[in-house]
Design a protein around this motif. Structure first.
Motif, PDB file in Angstrom:
ATOM      1  N   PHE A  64      14.057  -8.801  14.559  1.00  0.00           N
ATOM      2  CA  PHE A  64      14.700  -9.657  13.562  1.00  0.00           C
ATOM      3  C   PHE A  64      13.906  -9.582  12.272  1.00  0.00           C
ATOM      4  O   PHE A  64      12.826  -8.996  12.235  1.00  0.00           O
ATOM      5  CB  PHE A  64      14.819 -11.101  14.064  1.00  0.00           C
ATOM      6  CG  PHE A  64      13.509 -11.818  14.149  1.00  0.00           C
ATOM      7  CD1 PHE A  64      13.125 -12.711  13.152  1.00  0.00           C
ATOM      8  CD2 PHE A  64      12.656 -11.621  15.229  1.00  0.00           C
ATOM      9  CE1 PHE A  64      11.911 -13.377  13.235  1.00  0.00           C
ATOM     10  CE2 PHE A  64      11.445 -12.285  15.301  1.00  0.00           C
ATOM     11  CZ  PHE A  64      11.074 -13.157  14.307  1.00  0.00           C
ATOM     12  N   ASP A  66      12.074 -11.608   9.092  1.00  0.00           N
ATOM     13  CA  ASP A  66      11.621 -12.905   8.595  1.00  0.00           C
ATOM     14  C   ASP A  66      12.073 -13.080   7.143  1.00  0.00           C
ATOM     15  O   ASP A  66      12.734 -12.211   6.577  1.00  0.00           O
ATOM     16  CB  ASP A  66      10.107 -13.065   8.752  1.00  0.00           C
ATOM     17  CG  ASP A  66       9.326 -12.174   7.808  1.00  0.00           C
ATOM     18  OD1 ASP A  66       9.918 -11.636   6.853  1.00  0.00           O
ATOM     19  OD2 ASP A  66       8.119 -11.992   8.029  1.00  0.00           O
ATOM     20  N   GLU A  67      11.725 -14.228   6.552  1.00  0.00           N
ATOM     21  CA  GLU A  67      12.285 -14.526   5.225  1.00  0.00           C
ATOM     22  C   GLU A  67      11.820 -13.573   4.117  1.00  0.00           C
ATOM     23  O   GLU A  67      12.428 -13.490   3.072  1.00  0.00           O
ATOM     24  CB  GLU A  67      12.000 -15.987   4.815  1.00  0.00           C
ATOM     25  CG  GLU A  67      10.541 -16.340   4.759  1.00  0.00           C
ATOM     26  CD  GLU A  67      10.176 -17.336   5.868  1.00  0.00           C
ATOM     27  OE1 GLU A  67       9.844 -18.469   5.533  1.00  0.00           O
ATOM     28  OE2 GLU A  67      10.262 -16.963   7.059  1.00  0.00           O
ATOM     29  N   VAL A  72      10.223  -8.030  12.687  1.00  0.00           N
ATOM     30  CA  VAL A  72       9.417  -8.446  13.827  1.00  0.00           C
ATOM     31  C   VAL A  72      10.100  -7.902  15.077  1.00  0.00           C
ATOM     32  O   VAL A  72      11.236  -8.268  15.373  1.00  0.00           O
ATOM     33  CB  VAL A  72       9.298  -9.980  13.932  1.00  0.00           C
ATOM     34  CG1 VAL A  72       8.474 -10.364  15.150  1.00  0.00           C
ATOM     35  CG2 VAL A  72       8.676 -10.554  12.669  1.00  0.00           C
ATOM     36  N   ARG A  96      20.665 -13.510  15.657  1.00  0.00           N
ATOM     37  CA  ARG A  96      19.777 -13.281  14.527  1.00  0.00           C
ATOM     38  C   ARG A  96      19.054 -11.959  14.653  1.00  0.00           C
ATOM     39  O   ARG A  96      18.196 -11.636  13.842  1.00  0.00           O
ATOM     40  CB  ARG A  96      18.752 -14.419  14.428  1.00  0.00           C
ATOM     41  CG  ARG A  96      19.285 -15.643  13.717  1.00  0.00           C
ATOM     42  CD  ARG A  96      18.321 -16.774  13.919  1.00  0.00           C
ATOM     43  NE  ARG A  96      17.966 -16.869  15.337  1.00  0.00           N
ATOM     44  CZ  ARG A  96      16.994 -17.643  15.808  1.00  0.00           C
ATOM     45  NH1 ARG A  96      16.294 -18.377  14.992  1.00  0.00           N
ATOM     46  NH2 ARG A  96      16.750 -17.688  17.112  1.00  0.00           N
ATOM     47  N   ILE A  97      19.359 -11.217  15.706  1.00  0.00           N
ATOM     48  CA  ILE A  97      18.588  -9.998  15.918  1.00  0.00           C
ATOM     49  C   ILE A  97      19.394  -8.735  15.651  1.00  0.00           C
ATOM     50  O   ILE A  97      20.627  -8.752  15.600  1.00  0.00           O
ATOM     51  CB  ILE A  97      17.962  -9.955  17.332  1.00  0.00           C
ATOM     52  CG1 ILE A  97      18.994  -9.601  18.381  1.00  0.00           C
ATOM     53  CG2 ILE A  97      17.276 -11.260  17.682  1.00  0.00           C
ATOM     54  CD1 ILE A  97      18.385  -9.443  19.766  1.00  0.00           C
ATOM     55  N   SER A 177       4.581  -4.280  14.332  1.00  0.00           N
ATOM     56  CA  SER A 177       5.508  -5.412  14.161  1.00  0.00           C
ATOM     57  C   SER A 177       5.786  -6.082  15.502  1.00  0.00           C
ATOM     58  O   SER A 177       6.188  -7.238  15.563  1.00  0.00           O
ATOM     59  CB  SER A 177       6.798  -4.966  13.478  1.00  0.00           C
ATOM     60  OG  SER A 177       7.780  -4.627  14.425  1.00  0.00           O
ATOM     61  N   GLY A 180       2.811  -8.346  15.941  1.00  0.00           N
ATOM     62  CA  GLY A 180       2.751  -9.433  14.976  1.00  0.00           C
ATOM     63  C   GLY A 180       1.666  -9.240  13.926  1.00  0.00           C
ATOM     64  O   GLY A 180       1.120 -10.202  13.404  1.00  0.00           O
TER      65      GLY A 180
END
Lengths: 196, 196
Positions: A64, A66-67, A72, A96-97, A177, A180
């Motif tokens: 997905f 991030d903003e 990630v 969301r993925i 990714s 993290g």
DNA sequence: CGCGTTCATTGAACTAGGACAAGAACCTCA
DNA sequence: TGAGGTTCTTGTCCTAGTTCAATGAACGCG
């Protein structure tokens, strides 16, 4: 229908419940064989996920954004793994993925509509998918544990140990990714490793 | 058996599958009502989890210990939540988590042995627990997303928004351990918040 | 073959969050 | 009433990991 193409998926499912021959055939008949070339996007954020895909050959990835638009990675799925957004699929909510092919791949897909039929026709199937969810949950829990309790270096070592082939199949920045961390930092970790 | 004690658990389960009266009774008969005083440890790391507990009243917490002995909180379970290590329970493997009561609590427990019987006697039940697993998985995924993509301050704000009552029921350092930060740092975040 | 794109490395400056230490404000229970 | 645990705060110093920028290496692709 008895092609060797289906040998492994049947083997894996049978480990959860014994399933008589005719039910197996019903199950296989519901599958769609899908050849997807590298870089195909199977699911995009915002869409409702309408499939669960068993990777018969190849390699898929779910991730997905991030903003800041950074990826990630949630999961790498190589042979004999399933890839999907099971929550979106079950509840019909937009996902969301993203799911994409990292290699040319062969998938065996169960589509949303057919799954309810299968549950009706094959009594043992609820159990199979419940156990899949359990394994999923266990893996995700391990991941959360690791992310919160271990430094990046140990997480990296653990991933290498569990999936020694991963670096040969997926680019390094995607592993970063997944861990993290930024690709730059992973690169520095690796430099540190060989130095020792 | 029709006590109001069971009204909420039945209500919640019926939202997943319609269940005829006699099956409901069978289900309720399998539950053990358990009163646990504050600080009771229901499960310790290393043990196999043999129950799933529905919180009828009170507040429970599950957590694990990292190698430095620091607690990492997995879940707070207040009224109408389930708490368990479902993976340990299903697979009979020793758990790595602890479950303890943060308040005097009333639990409705399903024990390991009885669950298989229930699956046999109540056809709709596989579905109910499959859906519970799904919700669980969704929550855990959200958590992983947040942990990896958001800074601690935003994670804290998000938790406060979803569970405004939490700070009144559980000590702050446990919220910190849920967020994956030290109690000291959470304290500093809060100081920063009021300053603004 | 050559050219653009994606990928990995390295370095310097920076920041979110941790470790440690000390003190204040508490419950709680005899 | 007090004593001792528990919880929260504050400060200082420290480190894991980020950001940004620059440089190559490697890989499609026409």
């Amino acid at each position: 229908m008895n092609e060797e193409r289906y040998a492994r998926i049947i083997g894996n499912i049978s480990r959860c419940t014994a399933m008589p021959y005719e039910q197996q055939q019903k199950f296989l008949a519901a599958l769609e064989v899908k050849q997807v070339p590298k870089k195909t996007q199977l699911l995009r954020a915002g869409e409702v996920c309408d499939f669960e895909a068993y990777v018969n050959k190849g390699c898929m990835r779910s991730y997905f954004l991030d903003e800041h638009g950074h990826e990630v990675t949630l999961q790498f799925a190589t042979e004999d793994w399933w890839v999907s957004d099971v929550v979106s699929m079950a509840e019909g909510k937009p996902s969301r993925i993203f799911i994409e092919a990292l290699e040319d791949s062969e998938l065996l897909c169960i589509h949303r509509g057919k799954k309810e039929d299968l549950y009706r026709d094959i009594p043992g199937l609820e159990r199979v998918f419940r156990m899949m969810l359990l394994r999923n949950l266990g893996a995700l829990q391990d991941r959360l544990f690791a992310t919160m309790a271990w430094p990046a270096e140990e997480r990296y070592a653990a991933v290498l140990k569990r999936f020694p082939e991963l670096p040969n199949r997926v680019p390094q920045h995607m592993i970063a990714s997944y861990l993290g961390i930024t690709p730059e930092f992973l690169s520095k970790l690796r430099a540190r490793r060989v130095a020792k």
